[in-house]
Write an enzyme that holds these catalytic residues in place. Sequence first.
Site, PDB file in Angstrom:
ATOM      1  CE  LYS A   1      -1.326  -4.680   3.305  1.00  0.00           C
ATOM      2  NZ  LYS A   1      -1.704  -5.959   2.656  1.00  0.00           N
TER       3      LYS A   1
ATOM      4  CE1 TYR B   1      -3.813  -2.531   5.264  1.00  0.00           C
ATOM      5  CE2 TYR B   1      -2.873  -0.552   4.304  1.00  0.00           C
ATOM      6  CZ  TYR B   1      -3.528  -1.756   4.152  1.00  0.00           C
ATOM      7  OH  TYR B   1      -3.900  -2.172   2.903  1.00  0.00           O
TER       8      TYR B   1
ATOM      9  CB  SER C   1      -0.877  -0.015   1.254  1.00  0.00           C
ATOM     10  OG  SER C   1      -1.441   1.259   1.489  1.00  0.00           O
TER      11      SER C   1
END
Lengths: 320, 320
Positions: free
Chosen positions: B150, B146, B122
């Site tokens: 990632k 998050y 992302s």
Amino acid sequence: MRVLITGGGGFLGVKLAKALAKKGEIRGREITHMTQADLFAPEPVKADFEVEGVALDIGDRASVDAAFAAKPDAVFHLAAVVSGQAEAEFDIGLRVNLHGTLNILEAARHAGNQPIVVFTSSVAVYGGEIPDVIDDFTILNPQTSYGAQKAATEMMLTDYSRKGFIDGRGLRLPTVTVRPGKPNAAASSFMSSIFREPLQGESANCPVSEDYPIWFSAPRTVVANLVHAAEPPAEAWGENRCLALPGLTNTVREMVEAMTNVAGSNAAGLITWNPDPFVQKICDGWRAHLKPEKALRLGFHQDKSFEDNIRWFIEDDIRR
Amino acid sequence: MRVLITGGGGFLGVKLAKALAKKGEIRGREITHMTQADLFAPEPVKADFEVEGVALDIGDRASVDAAFAAKPDAVFHLAAVVSGQAEAEFDIGLRVNLHGTLNILEAARHAGNQPIVVFTSSVAVYGGEIPDVIDDFTILNPQTSYGAQKAATEMMLTDYSRKGFIDGRGLRLPTVTVRPGKPNAAASSFMSSIFREPLQGESANCPVSEDYPIWFSAPRTVVANLVHAAEPPAEAWGENRCLALPGLTNTVREMVEAMTNVAGSNAAGLITWNPDPFVQKICDGWRAHLKPEKALRLGFHQDKSFEDNIRWFIEDDIRR
């Protein structure tokens, strides 16, 4: 102030323990207890406060949790499988360097006292297709499993700090030379042995070419920087808790000349020059030109010349 | 060619499954079987080959190993806990986004057939103190859990590929908009809902200011890029298996104007503008200006305008 050192029986761990014993405080708070943890319980260093050596396998979560039961205020997480071993034995590197460090972060978080966690990352996080000169904003693109495991856990150290679980500080160590002791499975092992052995009348092999450039720092400098890492306030680190430590760039040839300048020409004659493709391949993935601006701004120390490193090695590790 | 899609019941997973069903091949090899795996067994898409929906919790290693027993040749690993949830429920993000992805990598490695693994990273891996314009060499400096999870797994994906365990390809997705369905716990959820709901006569709130810039891509473009990711040969990826996908930068205001241009002015009137500091803080950590040169060189697709995205949403998700 309670201190925990993982890898506390290793060469840097012991030097760090001695430095903390001498300093006696962190951020102006007196050290009252120090634990040197390693796979085998280390001999504790002498200090004016209590020091114990304990056996700890950081790959085992329950053992790590137990090591954090006393809620250390400052953790120096040095334990790791070295680059050559992590490359040759992938599962061991994964268990110790990745999951072991994740265990440390989780245990530190659940201790609940937001401990300072100083973590030794490595210049091995850099490599591959990146600009020739690495600055504080250059992508981590490791080309070894060791470097990948360090880079992955750097991301988590910064996140645990951002969340307020810990007060983390990750240092990307240059090649540390001259190391005392014996050669190890690090691909960079020769970067110490070609000085350490000849300075003590023994031969050693250099597996890479004379013009190979090395980004290095002396054990004295690195230990001073590990001690310093606990000091700057959290705010000073900004939004990335990991940085490249200062170092110097010399070719192998320049480093050998520095040894000759300090210790005479006999030592250099004891170096053999047999190439090793396995080591050369790993070393080719590393980088030697860095601009560690953030570290210098935060007051970290920088080596002056490799001649100092040779002198310090003789003082600290041969004549001790 | 056997295909496994994790997150295969999610909105992107279903669109990807349909696209693969239509294409019927990967690298010129016919698809013979496809598994859509998700927390709850998804309804399989229609295809000329066998498709099954299976329940899979990627946080459970044994279940992941079982899903790899049939040795899939191509894996599209989309399963993840979204940004808002990973921020609010740290342990769940850690379990799924970090350890779940590590489970996928290990299972793919031990399958022994060096599967293609396409992984959705992302734009959230970028943030903090970095240059204003992000290029292929900019440091990953995530400011959300998050993004950190990632980024950490990106490092491992590249290393597993370098070691020859898998043939990995990681794509840093822009904000995908307009998404069909309902709002979710992603902090970026509003970037779809302020178009999706008004285009269907319902109101929606925008929690950030009108001049907030978004790096976005349409579901059609992202799915085409997921399909494309399996195609370029391993050598073309070089020494980093992860890259930022192409996207476009528009402010919220420009995107609302695009909606008005395509669908008339009624929709924009249904947007409310109540700031949400929790969402604003997460969004402030993201970046909107990227130069995805490597992705363009490798033939990935780029959006032309947000007006297309509005048109495609109406075609694909309202009038279907």
